[in-house]
Design a protein around this motif. Structure first.
Motif, PDB file in Angstrom:
ATOM      1  N   LEU A   1     -75.058  36.353 -85.893  1.00 23.64           N
ATOM      2  CA  LEU A   1     -73.733  36.294 -85.274  1.00 23.64           C
ATOM      3  C   LEU A   1     -72.692  35.650 -86.195  1.00 23.64           C
ATOM      4  CD1 LEU A   1     -73.011  35.125 -81.660  1.00 23.64           C
ATOM      5  CD2 LEU A   1     -72.084  33.789 -83.535  1.00 23.64           C
ATOM      6  N   ARG A   2     -73.082  34.579 -86.874  1.00 21.12           N
ATOM      7  CA  ARG A   2     -72.099  33.872 -87.709  1.00 21.12           C
ATOM      8  C   ARG A   2     -71.645  34.718 -88.890  1.00 21.12           C
ATOM      9  NH1 ARG A   2     -76.057  28.779 -87.250  1.00 21.12           N
ATOM     10  NH2 ARG A   2     -75.348  27.981 -85.243  1.00 21.12           N
ATOM     11  N   THR A   3     -72.530  35.555 -89.397  1.00 22.92           N
ATOM     12  CA  THR A   3     -72.147  36.452 -90.485  1.00 22.92           C
ATOM     13  C   THR A   3     -71.110  37.460 -89.997  1.00 22.92           C
ATOM     14  OG1 THR A   3     -74.503  36.337 -91.020  1.00 22.92           O
ATOM     15  CG2 THR A   3     -73.119  37.714 -92.433  1.00 22.92           C
ATOM     16  N   VAL A   4     -71.323  37.972 -88.790  1.00 28.42           N
ATOM     17  CA  VAL A   4     -70.356  38.908 -88.191  1.00 28.42           C
ATOM     18  C   VAL A   4     -69.006  38.236 -88.040  1.00 28.42           C
ATOM     19  CG1 VAL A   4     -69.790  40.191 -86.084  1.00 28.42           C
ATOM     20  CG2 VAL A   4     -72.103  40.296 -87.023  1.00 28.42           C
ATOM     21  N   VAL A   5     -68.990  36.995 -87.545  1.00 30.16           N
ATOM     22  CA  VAL A   5     -67.732  36.265 -87.385  1.00 30.16           C
ATOM     23  C   VAL A   5     -67.014  36.149 -88.726  1.00 30.16           C
ATOM     24  CG1 VAL A   5     -66.697  34.039 -86.781  1.00 30.16           C
ATOM     25  CG2 VAL A   5     -68.541  34.978 -85.368  1.00 30.16           C
ATOM     26  N   LYS A   6     -67.742  35.749 -89.756  1.00 35.90           N
ATOM     27  CA  LYS A   6     -67.160  35.602 -91.093  1.00 35.90           C
ATOM     28  C   LYS A   6     -66.537  36.905 -91.580  1.00 35.90           C
ATOM     29  CE  LYS A   6     -69.303  32.050 -94.051  1.00 35.90           C
ATOM     30  NZ  LYS A   6     -68.174  31.710 -94.916  1.00 35.90           N
ATOM     31  N   GLN A   7     -67.285  37.995 -91.475  1.00 36.81           N
ATOM     32  CA  GLN A   7     -66.827  39.248 -92.059  1.00 36.81           C
ATOM     33  C   GLN A   7     -65.680  39.865 -91.273  1.00 36.81           C
ATOM     34  OE1 GLN A   7     -71.237  40.530 -93.088  1.00 36.81           O
ATOM     35  NE2 GLN A   7     -69.825  41.883 -94.146  1.00 36.81           N
ATOM     36  N   VAL A   8     -65.753  39.798 -89.958  1.00 35.03           N
ATOM     37  CA  VAL A   8     -64.654  40.342 -89.148  1.00 35.03           C
ATOM     38  C   VAL A   8     -63.381  39.514 -89.366  1.00 35.03           C
ATOM     39  CG1 VAL A   8     -63.833  40.757 -86.795  1.00 35.03           C
ATOM     40  CG2 VAL A   8     -66.171  41.384 -87.436  1.00 35.03           C
ATOM     41  N   ALA A   9     -63.524  38.187 -89.387  1.00 31.30           N
ATOM     42  CA  ALA A   9     -62.347  37.331 -89.620  1.00 31.30           C
ATOM     43  C   ALA A   9     -61.787  37.553 -91.014  1.00 31.30           C
ATOM     44  CB  ALA A   9     -62.732  35.863 -89.419  1.00 31.30           C
ATOM     45  N   ALA A  10     -62.670  37.685 -92.005  1.00 29.19           N
ATOM     46  CA  ALA A  10     -62.213  37.914 -93.375  1.00 29.19           C
ATOM     47  C   ALA A  10     -61.419  39.217 -93.478  1.00 29.19           C
ATOM     48  CB  ALA A  10     -63.406  37.944 -94.326  1.00 29.19           C
ATOM     49  N   GLU A  11     -61.935  40.268 -92.856  1.00 26.54           N
ATOM     50  CA  GLU A  11     -61.243  41.566 -92.909  1.00 26.54           C
ATOM     51  C   GLU A  11     -59.915  41.501 -92.173  1.00 26.54           C
ATOM     52  OE1 GLU A  11     -60.942  44.889 -94.708  1.00 26.54           O
ATOM     53  OE2 GLU A  11     -63.023  44.216 -94.622  1.00 26.54           O
ATOM     54  N   ALA A  12     -59.908  40.855 -91.014  1.00 27.70           N
ATOM     55  CA  ALA A  12     -58.683  40.792 -90.212  1.00 27.70           C
ATOM     56  C   ALA A  12     -57.601  39.951 -90.882  1.00 27.70           C
ATOM     57  CB  ALA A  12     -59.003  40.233 -88.832  1.00 27.70           C
ATOM     58  N   LEU A  13     -58.023  38.875 -91.574  1.00 28.66           N
ATOM     59  CA  LEU A  13     -57.070  37.976 -92.228  1.00 28.66           C
ATOM     60  C   LEU A  13     -56.834  38.328 -93.695  1.00 28.66           C
ATOM     61  CD1 LEU A  13     -58.337  34.604 -90.737  1.00 28.66           C
ATOM     62  CD2 LEU A  13     -56.109  35.663 -90.282  1.00 28.66           C
ATOM     63  N   GLN A  14     -57.630  39.284 -94.214  1.00 33.01           N
ATOM     64  CA  GLN A  14     -57.507  39.728 -95.608  1.00 33.01           C
ATOM     65  C   GLN A  14     -57.733  38.579 -96.593  1.00 33.01           C
ATOM     66  OE1 GLN A  14     -54.034  42.380 -96.309  1.00 33.01           O
ATOM     67  NE2 GLN A  14     -53.705  42.277 -94.086  1.00 33.01           N
ATOM     68  N   ILE A  15     -58.717  37.733 -96.270  1.00 33.73           N
ATOM     69  CA  ILE A  15     -59.088  36.640 -97.170  1.00 33.73           C
ATOM     70  C   ILE A  15     -60.594  36.690 -97.399  1.00 33.73           C
ATOM     71  CG2 ILE A  15     -57.155  35.182 -96.434  1.00 33.73           C
ATOM     72  CD1 ILE A  15     -59.106  33.526 -94.800  1.00 33.73           C
ATOM     73  N   PRO A  16     -61.094  36.154 -98.509  1.00 27.18           N
ATOM     74  CA  PRO A  16     -62.533  36.213 -98.789  1.00 27.18           C
ATOM     75  C   PRO A  16     -63.344  35.454 -97.741  1.00 27.18           C
ATOM     76  CG  PRO A  16     -61.294  35.590-100.754  1.00 27.18           C
ATOM     77  CD  PRO A  16     -60.334  35.530 -99.611  1.00 27.18           C
ATOM     78  N   PRO A  17     -64.544  35.928 -97.417  1.00 32.05           N
ATOM     79  CA  PRO A  17     -65.399  35.215 -96.450  1.00 32.05           C
ATOM     80  C   PRO A  17     -65.691  33.779 -96.861  1.00 32.05           C
ATOM     81  CG  PRO A  17     -66.268  37.410 -96.898  1.00 32.05           C
ATOM     82  CD  PRO A  17     -65.150  37.188 -97.866  1.00 32.05           C
ATOM     83  N   GLU A  18     -65.671  33.514 -98.164  1.00 34.01           N
ATOM     84  CA  GLU A  18     -65.941  32.155 -98.650  1.00 34.01           C
ATOM     85  C   GLU A  18     -64.892  31.151 -98.162  1.00 34.01           C
ATOM     86  OE1 GLU A  18     -67.798  35.231-100.845  1.00 34.01           O
ATOM     87  OE2 GLU A  18     -65.636  34.836-100.746  1.00 34.01           O
ATOM     88  N   LYS A  19     -63.736  31.635 -97.750  1.00 36.57           N
ATOM     89  CA  LYS A  19     -62.673  30.746 -97.276  1.00 36.57           C
ATOM     90  C   LYS A  19     -62.727  30.543 -95.763  1.00 36.57           C
ATOM     91  CE  LYS A  19     -58.604  30.813 -99.120  1.00 36.57           C
ATOM     92  NZ  LYS A  19     -57.253  31.237 -99.583  1.00 36.57           N
TER      93      LYS A  19
END
Length: 776
Positions: free
Chosen positions: A486-504
């Motif tokens: 689940l946490r990976t999904v949160v990271k990737q969806v948020a990264a795509e929506a905010l257009q920032i790297p998942p590392e951030k």
């Protein structure tokens, strides 16, 4: 669409802490003044309690308190309020709490349990729902009609039927008059256990300020909070629930299970926290089990293979308390039509009280049990019609414009079962089947499937997102990580929506109802669909805040601005820009004035138009968002031993959009292995007295690494959905649904014997072969 982060196999953010043993689980938690509880279970599965003598236990070393159900007036449950935290006047199953000892150590508490003396008056025991349903059967609950229940639920008075659900489409049973060919059968999916590596447990602390704090290995903290507040007459704000890392779920840690029992015990020692963690045996006998579903099914078709009618009768042994079983029954019933269109449907579901451990969710939530019957009968119908079984299915698949059993119209965005089926067909059936040899029989089998998210009209998932001073982002939600990623999904969806790297992006590691946004519970393959939508909505709000602040800094209207994750800039002249990190906490002007808002937002998402069933037809918008798929198996059966070896197993699903390919493949392979266990080895057995015969891993045969198919193929179809983030659909439970019928259809292909009950063990294969030899 082009994606930067969606569709990439990024590592799990919690992987390192788990593989290094540094993740904190419930039993790792130590609190000041912590006490430990041990719980006494009855010697009978159904009996009146005549007396309980706790005097000797109270004198044992280290004992602080001995607790019984005497005087308990609590009745709770989120579907049917039939639960009590401890047995009151009678016991209804052999794992029920009768008394508890609270002591300074676990060892002291368990030693004192042996000193408690209980006298019982035994009552008739029912482990089979068919016997419990019979007229004249002794009532397990004397007046169930007096229990509070959801308005859509209906008990049958003066019986052990906790709920009756009926669904009718078209002419119902009369639709069979239009059929040229009819097939029918009875199928059994026996009791099983989710058997997560971490057993159930809870800590409850009645604090001096009249608040309650709880830690649990559950996936429904907000339900626990609500029930604790309601039962102990507190405002919800005075109850705080924590969920640390969870060592697996697979269904049975949803709904409320042990928390109210531990709370009842802890309420007798206010000021000190009380911990209880199930032994492995207790995890089998005294929490929740799964399945226990017997399906009677009849299919009717035209000579050309077109399906016209289905009748299904689900008899579900829900256990001693039906609160957690009833929705599984309903899901099994209305989903028993599988991925096919029937003009006429008559479906009944009976949730029945039995003297067995209460049944709750198991990965698949009723779909695999009833669709086991559907897919077996489709092969049997194909034989009777002399039509290729794959062709028979293709004629009848739900597709754009079809109306499913619930009365919902299917759209292109619901997915493409035909594409998934063709992928499996190509992988399994494109080559010649090996010929029988001196050692083995060979067979191939197929099953199509569908599953909808399991929700409720009030279910929602929330997201709190804040942008930090350097432009990094923290995301807090109420979804439970149980191994699904689940946490990976949160990271990737948020990264795509905010257009920032998942590392951030930093994702929450613990659920705390004091700070996390509301989430009903993490069940039903819903988190990616609903939670992902909530993340996108929160991200959109943050971007809007950033643009509003930037419009003041750049002195332009907001609708002239664009955002790219690093800057907000003027569309007509990108050189006119302001850095996101400079405005995410507001912008400080040259004269020291702060303008703009903090870049933080909350959002939530529900399934659109999800409803309760119609009171007459049982139909309704109860699916909303579907994932279709197909599974196939190539097997061999060892003649000498009867052992079934899976040489190749193929799964294909229209997932809408792949978020993380590596993680998704792992999820599918894990689901297949769980269902292989149910198909070939797992069964939780009760004796005539209602005691579990095999509540241990050395007797309850879970699949191991040796049982993994020799070759596994996973194929994803991507026809974007209309509800989930970037078109993604739920996929958590679906890999379990088609495994059993695919394997059993392959067994028939290998040896010409139909099996209707699980598990199909080597012993049963050898017996079937011996019977076949005798008949010939």
């Amino acid at each position: 669409m082009e994606f930067k982060y969606i569709g990439k196999s990024i590592p799990r953010p919690d992987a390192i802490s788990k593989v290094t043993g540094k993740a904190i689980y419930l039993d790792d938690i130590r609190l000041p003044g912590l006490l430990h509880a041990a719980i006494l279970r009855p010697k009978y599965a159904h009996a009146r309690i005549l007396s309980i003598d706790t005097s000797a236990a109270e004198r044992m070393p280290g004992v602080v308190k001995v607790v019984t159900g005497k005087g308990c007036k609590m009745r709770y449950g989120d579907n049917i309020a039939d639960l009590t935290p401890m047995a009151v006047e009678k016991v209804r199953y052999a794992g029920e709490p009768v008394a508890a000892v609270v002591a300074e150590t676990v060892k002291q508490a368990r030693a004192a349990l042996e000193k408690i003396k209980v006298e019982y008056e035994p009552l008739p025991v029912y482990t089979d729902a068919r016997e419990a349903m019979k007229e004249g059967a002794v009532l397990i609950h004397e007046k169930p009609e007096q229990y509070w229940r959801l308005p859509s639920l209906k008990c049958v008075p003066n019986s052990n039927i906790a709920n009756y659900y009926r669904m009718i489409k078209g002419k119902g049973e009369d639709g069979f008059k239009e059929a040229d060919v009819i097939v029918e059968g009875e199928f059994n999916y026996p009791f099983g256990s989710s058997a997560a590596i971490e057993p159930h447990g809870a800590i409850v602390w009645f604090k001096e300020d009249n608040s309650i704090e709880c830690w649990s290995s559950s996936i429904c903290p907000f339900i626990i909070r609500q029930d604790l507040a309601q039962q102990f007459n507190l405002p919800v704000s005075e109850v705080r629930v924590h969920i640390p890392e969870i060592g697996g779920c697979f269904g049975y840690k949803s709904d409320i299970t042990v928390e109210l029992t531990v709370a009842w015990i802890a309420s007798f020692v206010p000021g000190r926290p009380v911990k209880w963690v199930a032994t492995r045996k207790e995890d089998f006998t005294s929490t929740l089990t799964g399945h226990g579903i017997r399906t009677y099914m009849k299919l009717g078709a035209k000579k050309n293979g077109k399906l016209v009618a289905i009748k299904s009768k689900i008899i579900h042994a829900g256990g001693a308390y039906a609160d957690t079983a009833v929705q599984v029954t309903i899901g099994a019933t209305h989903n028993s039509s599988g991925p096919y269109e029937f003009e006429h449907c008559f479906m009944e579901g009976f949730t029945v009280y039995t003297n067995t451990t209460p049944v709750g969710a198991f990965r698949g939530y009723g779909h695999q049990e009833s669709q086991f019957a559907t897919e077996r009968l489709m092969d049997i119908l194909a034989r009777k019609l002399k039509i290729d079984p794959l062709r028979l299915r293709e004629i009848n698949y739900l597709g754009e414009g079809s109306i499913n059993a619930l009365g919902e119209r299917m759209w292109k965005t619901n997915g493409d079962v035909c594409a998934a089926a063709k992928a499996v067909q190509e992988a399994i059936f494109s080559q010649e089947k090996p010929q029988e040899d001196v050692h083995y029989y060979y067979g191939r089998g197929f099953a199509a499937l569908m599953k909808s998210p399991k929700g409720a009209p009030f279910s929602t998932k929330g997201c709190y997102m804040k942008m930090n001073i350097d432009g990094s982002v923290s995301v807090n939600m109420g979804g439970a990580e149980v191994g699904q990623g689940l946490r990976t999904v949160v990271k990737q969806v948020a990264a795509e929506a905010l257009q920032i790297p998942p590392e951030k992006i930093k994702v929450y590691t613990e659920i705390d109802t004091q700070y996390c946004p509301y989430e009903w519970q993490t069940i039903g393959s819903m988190f990616t669909v609903q939670g992902g939508r909530a993340i996108i909505r929160a991200a959109q709000k943050i971007i809007a805040i950033l643009k509003k602040t930037a419009s003041q800094v750049l002195k332009v209207d907001e609708d002239y601005l664009e955002y790219n994750g690093e800057y907000v800039y003027l569309r007509s002249d990108p050189s006119i820009k302001v850095a996101v990190k400079d405005i995410c906490r507001g912008y400080i002007t040259e004269d020291g004035i702060t303008i703009g808002e903090l870049a933080q937002a909350t959002a939530d998402a529900r399934l659109p138009r999800y409803s309760n069933p119609h009171p007459e037809t049982g139909q309704g918008s109860m699916g909303v968002d579907y994932t279709f798929g197909a599974q196939g198996a190539s097997i061999r059966i060892e003649k000498k031993s009867g052992k079934i070896i899976v040489d190749h197993f193929v799964s294909s699903f229209d997932v809408g959009r792949v978020i993380n390919p590596m993680q998704l493949r792992g999820n599918v392979l894990g689901g297949v292995l769980i269902a292989l266990g149910s198909t070939l080895s797992e069964e939780l057995v009760y004796d005539q007295e209602g005691h579990q015969v095999n509540p241990h891993f050395f007797k309850y045969r879970l699949p191991t690494i040796k049982d993994i198919p020799r070759k596994s193929t996973t194929i994803f179809i991507e026809n974007p959905g209309a509800v989930g983030p970037f078109g993604a659909r739920g996929i958590g439970e679906h890999p379990c649904v088609g495994v059993a019928p695919a394997i059993l259809n392959a067994i028939y292909d290998a040896i010409g014997v139909d099996f209707f009950e699980l598990p199909v063990t080597p012993k049963k294969i050898k017996q079937a072969l011996a019977n076949r030899k005798e008949e010939s």
